[in-house]
Motif scaffolding. Sequence first.
Motif, mmCIF file in Angstrom:
data_model
loop_
_atom_site.group_PDB
_atom_site.id
_atom_site.type_symbol
_atom_site.label_atom_id
_atom_site.label_comp_id
_atom_site.label_asym_id
_atom_site.label_seq_id
_atom_site.Cartn_x
_atom_site.Cartn_y
_atom_site.Cartn_z
ATOM 1 N N ALA A 138 0.420 23.810 108.778
ATOM 2 C CA ALA A 138 -1.013 23.616 108.982
ATOM 3 C C ALA A 138 -1.699 23.093 107.731
ATOM 4 O O ALA A 138 -2.580 22.226 107.775
ATOM 5 C CB ALA A 138 -1.648 24.924 109.436
ATOM 6 N N ALA A 139 -1.280 23.621 106.553
ATOM 7 C CA ALA A 139 -1.865 23.186 105.288
ATOM 8 C C ALA A 139 -1.533 21.731 105.015
ATOM 9 O O ALA A 139 -2.367 20.949 104.534
ATOM 10 C CB ALA A 139 -1.367 24.071 104.151
ATOM 11 N N ALA A 140 -0.280 21.345 105.302
ATOM 12 C CA ALA A 140 0.130 19.952 105.082
ATOM 13 C C ALA A 140 -0.628 19.003 105.995
ATOM 14 O O ALA A 140 -1.031 17.899 105.570
ATOM 15 C CB ALA A 140 1.638 19.828 105.326
ATOM 16 N N LYS A 141 -0.846 19.428 107.220
ATOM 17 C CA LYS A 141 -1.588 18.588 108.168
ATOM 18 C C LYS A 141 -3.029 18.417 107.716
ATOM 19 O O LYS A 141 -3.596 17.316 107.802
ATOM 20 C CB LYS A 141 -1.541 19.229 109.561
ATOM 21 C CG LYS A 141 -2.222 18.407 110.640
ATOM 22 C CD LYS A 141 -2.064 19.062 112.001
ATOM 23 C CE LYS A 141 -2.751 18.217 113.079
ATOM 24 N NZ LYS A 141 -2.633 18.858 114.434
ATOM 25 N N LEU A 142 -3.624 19.505 107.216
ATOM 26 C CA LEU A 142 -5.004 19.424 106.747
ATOM 27 C C LEU A 142 -5.120 18.527 105.529
ATOM 28 O O LEU A 142 -6.057 17.717 105.418
ATOM 29 C CB LEU A 142 -5.495 20.847 106.398
ATOM 30 C CG LEU A 142 -6.946 20.964 105.925
ATOM 31 C CD1 LEU A 142 -7.911 20.503 107.010
ATOM 32 C CD2 LEU A 142 -7.252 22.391 105.511
ATOM 33 N N ALA A 143 -4.135 18.621 104.629
ATOM 34 C CA ALA A 143 -4.148 17.768 103.428
ATOM 35 C C ALA A 143 -4.015 16.312 103.800
ATOM 36 O O ALA A 143 -4.646 15.426 103.179
ATOM 37 C CB ALA A 143 -3.031 18.203 102.492
#
Length: 367
Positions: free
Chosen positions: A359-364
Amino acid sequence: MNVLTLTKKWAWAGLSLALFFTACQTEAPGAEKPETSPETTAAPVDESLKASVKGPHLLEPAEVKALYDSGEPFKVIEISKADKYEKGHLPGAINFWRPDYEGGGYEYSGMRLSADEMAALLGSHGISPDDFILVYCTKGSVDAIRFMWMLDLYGHSKKAIMNGGKAAWAADGYELTTEAAPEAAPVLYTFQQPEQTAKLASFDDMVAALQDTNVIILDTREPEEYQGVPYVDKGACYPYKKGAFTFGRIPGAKHLNWSDAVDLDGDHRFKSLKDLKYNFKKAGITPDKKIIAYCQSGVRSAHTTYVLTELLGYPDVRNYDGSWIEWSHRYVNQGDVPVEREIDEAEHQIRLAALQAEAAAKLAAEE
């Protein structure tokens, strides 16, 4: 004109409204019977209703519209969050949401109001024991049925839900309004019947069911909840559903998602009897067994209890009101109940961390 006479006037073959009021054998207080008129003609039968499911407390939008057109007084309740209600609702509908009818003084959330609390809620909105109450919601009737399950439990006899709720009302071309219901004068509400506990399962009932091969425990939650795995919802990661105390399921439970009974991709009506029977048979949920349904907090399982008892005619189905919130609370705080899991704590943490990283990678990437 009273409602029983209204249903005779329209003479819609097989409509559940007539069945409901015939079963109740009641009339609105103070209503006068009109004289029969030879000029009265029956409205044409809506062919689409022939294929739909029927139940003693289930009305189609067309039947609800007929009630409005009759001028007969009745109460309408929309179960939804305030923002959905404010965007449009049925004429005269009052708005409740889950916090309005949850309580009972428990250490955990999601439990039903006590009978006295429920009576106070109804009376504060001008609802009397003699009122016919129509309940609907915005998602496959799940919240409407939960509320009606409580009305049934505490003994309010004149009630129904609208098949498909607001989605079906709009799909059938009927108008919504943004005008709030006029504030009603409070009344003293007292339930006229003793509690009807045939569709209620207690914590002790559920414990006993673990050792009873004649009882099917039915988990009606989403697959991720039943499997006890972390999940993502609207971009946020969850180890388990908010309100619960841990992950897992009640041991031995079979699984069938509550929403398999409705057309959430369409007008939110119940699926056909053929489809309903097939889905439950495939899941091993048969009428020769006693069934206790549960979910997170007794909402989705109330829906399944309704489908099995009122639409399919299963003789012994109960809703475990405490559901996973109560069970997981007991597991964590008292340690006096077992849970069943497909993965252990360590694997659960690994999967949750992986979801959070994803999820963090997608948001970044989106920034």
